[in-house]
Design a protein around this motif. Structure first.
Motif, PDB file in Angstrom:
ATOM      1  N   GLY A 163       0.983  -1.178   0.053  1.00 14.97           N
ATOM      2  CA  GLY A 163      -0.081   0.192  -0.215  1.00 14.97           C
ATOM      3  C   GLY A 163       0.836   1.291   0.128  1.00 14.97           C
ATOM      4  N   SER A 164       0.127   2.220  -0.768  1.00 14.29           N
ATOM      5  CA  SER A 164       0.976   3.385  -0.876  1.00 14.29           C
ATOM      6  C   SER A 164       0.027   4.773  -0.607  1.00 14.29           C
ATOM      7  CB  SER A 164       1.752   3.724  -1.970  1.00 14.29           C
ATOM      8  OG  SER A 164       2.637   4.636  -2.105  1.00 14.29           O
ATOM      9  N   SER A 165       0.277   5.714  -0.150  1.00 11.31           N
ATOM     10  CA  SER A 165      -0.357   6.982  -0.113  1.00 11.31           C
ATOM     11  C   SER A 165       0.624   8.108  -0.372  1.00 11.31           C
ATOM     12  CB  SER A 165      -0.941   7.331   1.266  1.00 11.31           C
ATOM     13  OG  SER A 165      -1.559   8.698   1.591  1.00 11.31           O
ATOM     14  N   LEU A 166       0.324   8.943  -1.424  1.00 13.25           N
ATOM     15  CA  LEU A 166       1.161  10.032  -1.941  1.00 13.25           C
ATOM     16  C   LEU A 166       0.554  10.935  -2.897  1.00 13.25           C
ATOM     17  CD1 LEU A 166       3.674   7.965  -4.339  1.00 13.25           C
ATOM     18  CD2 LEU A 166       1.388   7.275  -3.725  1.00 13.25           C
ATOM     19  N   ALA A 167       1.168  11.870  -3.195  1.00 12.92           N
ATOM     20  CA  ALA A 167       0.545  13.173  -3.770  1.00 12.92           C
ATOM     21  C   ALA A 167       0.546  12.962  -5.357  1.00 12.92           C
ATOM     22  CB  ALA A 167       1.278  14.528  -3.482  1.00 12.92           C
ATOM     23  N   LEU A 168      -0.613  12.298  -5.723  1.00 11.12           N
ATOM     24  CA  LEU A 168      -0.738  12.283  -7.334  1.00 11.12           C
ATOM     25  C   LEU A 168      -1.593  13.389  -8.081  1.00 11.12           C
ATOM     26  CD1 LEU A 168      -1.670   8.373  -7.116  1.00 11.12           C
ATOM     27  CD2 LEU A 168       0.642   9.331  -7.460  1.00 11.12           C
ATOM     28  N   ILE A 173       0.771  -3.107  -6.108  1.00  3.87           N
ATOM     29  CA  ILE A 173       0.759  -1.787  -5.499  1.00  3.87           C
ATOM     30  C   ILE A 173      -0.751  -1.162  -5.620  1.00  3.87           C
ATOM     31  CG2 ILE A 173       1.355   0.313  -5.391  1.00  3.87           C
ATOM     32  CD1 ILE A 173       3.615  -1.441  -4.684  1.00  3.87           C
ATOM     33  N   ILE A 174      -1.138  -0.995  -4.355  1.00  6.12           N
ATOM     34  CA  ILE A 174      -2.491  -0.112  -4.039  1.00  6.12           C
ATOM     35  C   ILE A 174      -2.174   1.186  -3.789  1.00  6.12           C
ATOM     36  CG2 ILE A 174      -4.677   0.087  -2.831  1.00  6.12           C
ATOM     37  CD1 ILE A 174      -4.500  -3.140  -2.415  1.00  6.12           C
ATOM     38  N   ALA A 175      -2.118   2.291  -4.825  1.00  2.00           N
ATOM     39  CA  ALA A 175      -1.812   3.477  -4.383  1.00  2.00           C
ATOM     40  C   ALA A 175      -3.031   4.484  -4.329  1.00  2.00           C
ATOM     41  CB  ALA A 175      -0.705   4.015  -5.359  1.00  2.00           C
ATOM     42  N   TYR A 176      -2.971   5.335  -3.412  1.00  6.02           N
ATOM     43  CA  TYR A 176      -4.156   6.299  -3.251  1.00  6.02           C
ATOM     44  C   TYR A 176      -3.674   7.619  -3.290  1.00  6.02           C
ATOM     45  CZ  TYR A 176      -7.353   2.313  -1.754  1.00  6.02           C
ATOM     46  OH  TYR A 176      -7.849   1.418  -1.808  1.00  6.02           O
ATOM     47  N   ASP A 177      -4.111   8.630  -3.838  1.00  6.04           N
ATOM     48  CA  ASP A 177      -3.742   9.934  -3.487  1.00  6.04           C
ATOM     49  C   ASP A 177      -4.064  10.928  -2.506  1.00  6.04           C
ATOM     50  OD1 ASP A 177      -3.324  12.563  -4.427  1.00  6.04           O
ATOM     51  OD2 ASP A 177      -4.929  13.031  -5.848  1.00  6.04           O
ATOM     52  N   PHE A 229       4.424   1.574   1.691  1.00  7.90           N
ATOM     53  CA  PHE A 229       5.744   1.591   0.821  1.00  7.90           C
ATOM     54  C   PHE A 229       5.640   3.022  -0.023  1.00  7.90           C
ATOM     55  CE2 PHE A 229       7.327   0.758  -3.458  1.00  7.90           C
ATOM     56  CZ  PHE A 229       8.902   0.395  -3.103  1.00  7.90           C
ATOM     57  N   CYS A 230       6.572   3.565  -0.069  1.00  6.30           N
ATOM     58  CA  CYS A 230       6.980   4.922  -0.729  1.00  6.30           C
ATOM     59  C   CYS A 230       5.870   5.857  -0.461  1.00  6.30           C
ATOM     60  CB  CYS A 230       6.836   4.506  -2.615  1.00  6.30           C
ATOM     61  SG  CYS A 230       8.326   4.197  -3.163  1.00  6.30           S
ATOM     62  N   TYR A 231       5.789   6.181   0.801  1.00  3.65           N
ATOM     63  CA  TYR A 231       5.031   7.538   1.308  1.00  3.65           C
ATOM     64  C   TYR A 231       5.879   8.648   0.748  1.00  3.65           C
ATOM     65  CZ  TYR A 231       1.377   5.443   3.391  1.00  3.65           C
ATOM     66  OH  TYR A 231      -0.085   4.678   3.822  1.00  3.65           O
ATOM     67  N   VAL A 232       5.192   9.785   0.702  1.00  2.00           N
ATOM     68  CA  VAL A 232       5.856  11.221   0.071  1.00  2.00           C
ATOM     69  C   VAL A 232       5.589  12.227   0.964  1.00  2.00           C
ATOM     70  CG1 VAL A 232       5.984  12.921  -1.529  1.00  2.00           C
ATOM     71  CG2 VAL A 232       6.147  10.435  -2.203  1.00  2.00           C
ATOM     72  N   GLY A 233       6.560  12.862   1.590  1.00  2.00           N
ATOM     73  CA  GLY A 233       6.358  14.053   2.607  1.00  2.00           C
ATOM     74  C   GLY A 233       6.312  13.981   4.001  1.00  2.00           C
ATOM     75  N   THR A 234       6.917  14.828   4.765  1.00  2.00           N
ATOM     76  CA  THR A 234       7.175  14.773   5.986  1.00  2.00           C
ATOM     77  C   THR A 234       5.684  15.128   6.741  1.00  2.00           C
ATOM     78  OG1 THR A 234       9.412  15.585   5.971  1.00  2.00           O
ATOM     79  CG2 THR A 234       8.257  15.813   8.094  1.00  2.00           C
ATOM     80  N   PRO A 235       5.104  16.338   6.667  1.00  2.00           N
ATOM     81  CA  PRO A 235       3.832  16.350   7.344  1.00  2.00           C
ATOM     82  C   PRO A 235       2.694  15.459   7.090  1.00  2.00           C
ATOM     83  CG  PRO A 235       3.963  17.810   5.294  1.00  2.00           C
ATOM     84  CD  PRO A 235       5.023  17.191   5.522  1.00  2.00           C
ATOM     85  N   THR A 236       2.732  14.832   6.072  1.00  2.00           N
ATOM     86  CA  THR A 236       1.711  13.472   5.728  1.00  2.00           C
ATOM     87  C   THR A 236       2.325  12.377   6.536  1.00  2.00           C
ATOM     88  OG1 THR A 236       3.143  13.181   3.810  1.00  2.00           O
ATOM     89  CG2 THR A 236       0.970  13.991   3.522  1.00  2.00           C
ATOM     90  N   LEU A 293       8.245   1.130   4.426  1.00  2.00           N
ATOM     91  CA  LEU A 293       9.568   1.176   3.706  1.00  2.00           C
ATOM     92  C   LEU A 293       9.638   2.113   2.589  1.00  2.00           C
ATOM     93  CD1 LEU A 293      12.277  -0.178   2.854  1.00  2.00           C
ATOM     94  CD2 LEU A 293      11.223  -1.516   1.640  1.00  2.00           C
ATOM     95  N   GLY A 294      10.702   2.831   2.755  1.00  2.00           N
ATOM     96  CA  GLY A 294      11.042   3.893   1.551  1.00  2.00           C
ATOM     97  C   GLY A 294      10.239   4.964   1.365  1.00  2.00           C
ATOM     98  N   LEU A 295      10.539   5.985   2.300  1.00  4.80           N
ATOM     99  CA  LEU A 295       9.802   7.500   2.527  1.00  4.80           C
ATOM    100  C   LEU A 295      10.609   8.503   1.814  1.00  4.80           C
ATOM    101  CD1 LEU A 295       9.470   7.037   6.144  1.00  4.80           C
ATOM    102  CD2 LEU A 295       8.161   5.875   4.423  1.00  4.80           C
ATOM    103  N   PHE A 296       9.973   9.491   1.184  1.00  5.19           N
ATOM    104  CA  PHE A 296      10.175  10.402   0.367  1.00  5.19           C
ATOM    105  C   PHE A 296      10.440  11.766   1.194  1.00  5.19           C
ATOM    106  CE2 PHE A 296      10.563  14.056  -2.891  1.00  5.19           C
ATOM    107  CZ  PHE A 296      11.314  13.756  -3.382  1.00  5.19           C
ATOM    108  N   THR A 297      11.240  11.521   2.416  1.00  8.33           N
ATOM    109  CA  THR A 297      11.131  12.288   3.448  1.00  8.33           C
ATOM    110  C   THR A 297      12.395  12.076   4.099  1.00  8.33           C
ATOM    111  OG1 THR A 297      10.411  13.239   5.492  1.00  8.33           O
ATOM    112  CG2 THR A 297       9.621  11.095   4.856  1.00  8.33           C
ATOM    113  N   GLY A 298      13.238  13.378   4.539  1.00  8.18           N
ATOM    114  CA  GLY A 298      14.533  12.902   5.572  1.00  8.18           C
ATOM    115  C   GLY A 298      14.050  13.450   6.875  1.00  8.18           C
ATOM    116  N   ALA A 299      13.003  13.473   7.497  1.00  6.89           N
ATOM    117  CA  ALA A 299      12.635  14.006   8.841  1.00  6.89           C
ATOM    118  C   ALA A 299      13.282  13.227   9.711  1.00  6.89           C
ATOM    119  CB  ALA A 299      11.245  13.950   9.172  1.00  6.89           C
ATOM    120  N   ASP A 300      13.882  13.966  10.813  1.00  8.84           N
ATOM    121  CA  ASP A 300      14.381  13.503  11.983  1.00  8.84           C
ATOM    122  C   ASP A 300      13.625  12.678  12.857  1.00  8.84           C
ATOM    123  OD1 ASP A 300      16.885  12.990  13.702  1.00  8.84           O
ATOM    124  OD2 ASP A 300      15.426  13.981  15.058  1.00  8.84           O
TER     125      ASP A 300
END
Length: 774
Positions: free
Chosen positions: A57-62, A97-101, A126-133, A149-156
């Motif tokens: 599963g993935s949730s990201l900005a589409l 992959i089930i991906a939601y916007d 898998f493959c989430y995008v963003g810190t606030p999200t 696993l695998g986040l498009f964020t480098g948040a501490d």
């Protein structure tokens, strides 16, 4: 109708009686329970895992202002996953992959995640995008015990404190900003640095990282300015930062607001050094900036995806992206998603067919010094859930991204490592009575190194070998080594030849903390005690001699075995090995005889051994003295079974012996190099030797040098672009069951610095060296 009712009454009454019987008869319950044995190979139901599918599963900005990031991240991952599915999947299962916007909106991300976990029942996220999200779903992930696993964020916050179910791949924002602050201060000499940031968890994390990095230099931001996520309201922040006269601006935002900030600043004549963290979406930022992008810096957490020649993963990514998303252009965001997918697939592969969430996490934690094909090695662990630490500093030049050399970022440089070159040092016999060994060892290594250089080198650097002739003389070897370390300042030492020469530099190597790889010697002193900086490839003389003694006694039935040896560290090591091997059978040498290195004075030794009537002779010497010994023995009618260790130089010995070579044994530490059909490395060696040294004939010594070079190159590749001696040694130690194409697997480890143990027994037959089939 009445009869039908009576029928149902009797049926129910019967069931009740049967149930009461079972309740009051415990033996029947035990019997039934014992009969319910699990079926062998039965499928145990795990959420998101069926017999033929794994749901991810993935949730990201589409859609919305961050849609480029989400769409490209997903496309990069799907490029590799579609490829794997096309190849048959993982252990018979395809990945779905089930991906939601979520439009980069935290509440929508939370709602999507709940749906993925509780309705879709995915195996992992898998493959989430963003810190606030993503920070909004931390508790949900931990409570549900589902891997993320695998986040498009480098948040501490996604790294500290340690979280069992969150598995980051990329370097953190703190690491990116620390790299840029170092560049600002140490290379550009800046003192006044401001921060422009998105006012949310993402931007505040970046601001905190900048404050920490600047504090190390006794500084703090001269100004800060922010904007609200999803808007382009940058004017107030811009005015504040212009007023501070900051010389450098760290920017923690998305592409459109950051592009507007830079364009407006330049329009007003304000042109500091601008730096953006990787989340900005470099390719989209480049496009929006146009000509105003010149000189803008972006830290990246993956290498440029267009480095197709240097990095295998870039080539694979570009090829698969073209196949599955032909409308896309290779970019950093998409490439990061692709790398995540490679790690996902590797973890699923390691976890096995009986897939569980705990097994999946353990599989990821097992990835130590894992080679992805991007230069930097992947390193996870039970207490380390961030796989990569590498940060790449890029700058926009002429409308393209250009990598900044590390020497501009770091003050300290590794000896022998230059922007375009790696210096490797060697001391070996290129003249004198052992010159065949040194020359051929070097030629074999150079055959592969020249090939690698021709293909572009290692991470953009060519390998340069500086080789000095020591004539197989220990004092000259020591002098050469000192020159290589202290004057030439080489990165490591490589392809040394001989025991008496190499044992003399042990202390020098250890004191200088310089790696020494690939020695044409099997001496025990170079193996025991364990030495951190000495890395042997070949089997030892003890192993060679033990193999031959076993053959003498168990196959030939010999009892009387003598030793002929060179009187120095090499020969004495072989003599000791023979004594140890014979002792296992309750025997000892019936005679020993020696000669002085560099001479052919073998007569006294020959007389001593003939007098003993030895049935077998172990020979620990070089080709000319050993050849003379055998020829003289046969001339006198003495014809025991002769055995030479590999250092003798089998091909040169064969040539010097002529007809007297028939039946002489030589133990080897590499397979016959002419086995081109069976062994891929032999085919590659013969082809490259013909190309670069056409006057040479394939031989065992040269082939061993070639194998050393393959290991050198693999280690440099694994160690990454930021090459250090410690990283190089760790890269070699990571080679477990590594396939070289010679049949035997290479095995190093943190306390095992000998890569190969295989010994090949060969014999001269009809003027050729043939494998002895036991």
């Amino acid at each position: 109708m009445k009869r039908l009712w009576l029928f149902f009454i009797f049926i129910n009454l019967g069931i009740a009686i049967y149930g009461l019987y079972g309740y009051f008869n415990p033996e029947s319950k035990v019997a039934k329970k014992s009969e319910q044995k699990p079926t062998v190979g039965a499928f145990v139901k795990i959420q998101g895992v069926s017999k033929d599918t794994i749901l991810i599963g993935s949730s990201l900005a589409l859609s919305g202002h961050a849609s480029f990031l989400g769409t490209q991240y997903l496309h990069g991952a799907l490029s590799y996953i579609n490829h794997i599915n096309r190849e048959g999947g993982i252990h018979g299962r395809k990945i779905k992959i089930i991906a939601y916007d979520d439009g980069y909106d935290p509440p929508r991300c939370v709602a999507n995640t709940k749906k993925l976990i509780f309705e879709d029942k995915v195996f992992c996220l898998f493959c989430y995008v963003g810190t606030p999200t993503t920070v909004r779903i931390i508790d949900l992930v931990e409570e549900s015990k589902i891997p993320l696993l695998g986040l498009f964020t480098g948040a501490d916050k996604l790294r500290h404190p340690f979280r069992q179910y969150i598995l980051n791949v990329r370097a953190s924002y703190y690491q990116e900003i620390e790299t840029m602050v170092r560049y600002f201060i140490e290379h550009e000499g800046l003192k006044k640095i401001a921060v422009f940031y998105q006012y949310d968890a993402y931007g505040l994390d970046g601001l905190r990282g900048a404050e920490i990095a600047l504090r190390k230099y006794g500084l703090k931001p001269v100004a800060t300015g922010s904007y609200i996520r999803g808007t382009l309201d940058i004017e107030k922040a811009l005015e504040e930062i212009i007023r501070s006269q900051a010389e450098g601006v760290i920017m923690v935002g998305t592409y459109s607001p950051c592009a507007k900030f830079i364009k407006e600043a330049k329009k007003r004549g304000y042109n500091p050094i601008f730096h953006n963290v990787s989340f900005v979406g470099a390719d989209k930022l480049l496009k929006e900036l146009g000509r105003d992008g010149e000189g803008v810096f972006i830290t990246q957490v993956v290498p440029p995806p267009t480095e197709r020649v240097l990095l295998p993963a870039c080539e694979e990514y570009c090829r698969l992206l073209e196949r599955y998303f032909p409308e896309d252009t290779p970019n950093f965001v998409s490439f990061e998603g692709f790398i995540n997918a490679k790690i996902l697939v590797e973890a699923l592969m390691r976890a096995g067919r009986e897939l569980t969430k705990e097994g999946f996490i353990k599989a990821i934690e097992s990835m130590k010094m894992h080679y992805l094909g991007i230069g930097a090695a992947l390193n996870f662990g039970p207490d380390d859930h961030q796989g990569l630490d590498k940060v790449y500093l890029t700058v926009i030049k002429n409308g393209k991204f250009e990598l900044i050399p590390e020497k501009w970022i770091y003050k300290t440089a590794t000896p022998g490592v230059k922007s375009r070159e790696i210096l490797i040092g060697s001391s070996l016999a290129l003249s004198g009575h052992a010159s065949f060994l040194g020359t051929q060892y070097l030629h074999g290594a150079l055959s592969y190194i020249k090939h690698i250089n021709r293909e572009g080198g290692i991470h953009g650097r060519k390998i340069k070998i500086i080789a000095y002739d020591d004539g197989y003389d220990p004092p000259r070897c020591v002098a050469n080594t000192k020159k290589l370390i202290f004057e030439d300042k080489v990165f490591c030492l490589f392809c040394y030849v001989g025991t008496p020469t190499t044992v003399r530099i042990i202390d020098l190597v250890e004191e200088s903390k310089i790696p020494l790889l690939g020695l044409f010697t099997g001496a025990d002193k170079l193996r025991h005690p364990f030495r951190q900086y000495i890395l042997n490839v070949r089997a030892s003389y003890y192993q060679e001699i033990e193999t031959m003694v076993r053959y003498f006694i168990e196959h030939e039935g010999l009892k009387k075995i003598a030793v002929f040896y060179q009187y120095d560290a090499y020969g004495l090591d072989g003599l000791r090995g023979a004594e140890i091997a014979l002792r296992k059978y309750g025997l000892k040498p019936v005679a020993t005889g020696s000669y002085i290195r560099g001479t052919l004075d073998i007569e006294k030794a020959l007389e001593e051994i003939i007098r003993s009537q030895a049935e077998g002779v172990i020979m620990v010497g070089t080709y000319s003295p050993c050849a003379k010994f055998i020829k003289e023995a046969k001339k006198r009618g003495y014809n025991p079974i002769f055995h030479n260790v590999s250092f003798v130089g089998a091909d040169k010995l064969l040539k010097e012996l002529g007809r007297d070579g028939e039946g002489v044994f030589i133990t080897q530490v590499v397979p016959p190099p002419t086995e081109r059909v069976l062994l891929p490395a032999c085919e590659e060696y013969c082809r490259l030797l013909e190309r670069y040294f056409p006057e040479d004939t394939p031989n065992f010594v040269s082939f061993e040098g070639f194998i050393n070079a393959k290991i050198l190159v693999e280690a440099l590749m694994r160690a990454g672009r930021e090459l250090t001696r410690e990283g190089f040694i760790k890269a070699i130690e990571s080679m477990r069951m590594h396939y070289l194409g010679i049949g035997a697997a290479l095995n190093f480890g943190p306390y095992d610095h000998q890569g190969l143990d295989k010994v090949y027994l060969t014999v001269i037959k009809n003027g050729k060296i043939s494998l002895k089939m036991k």
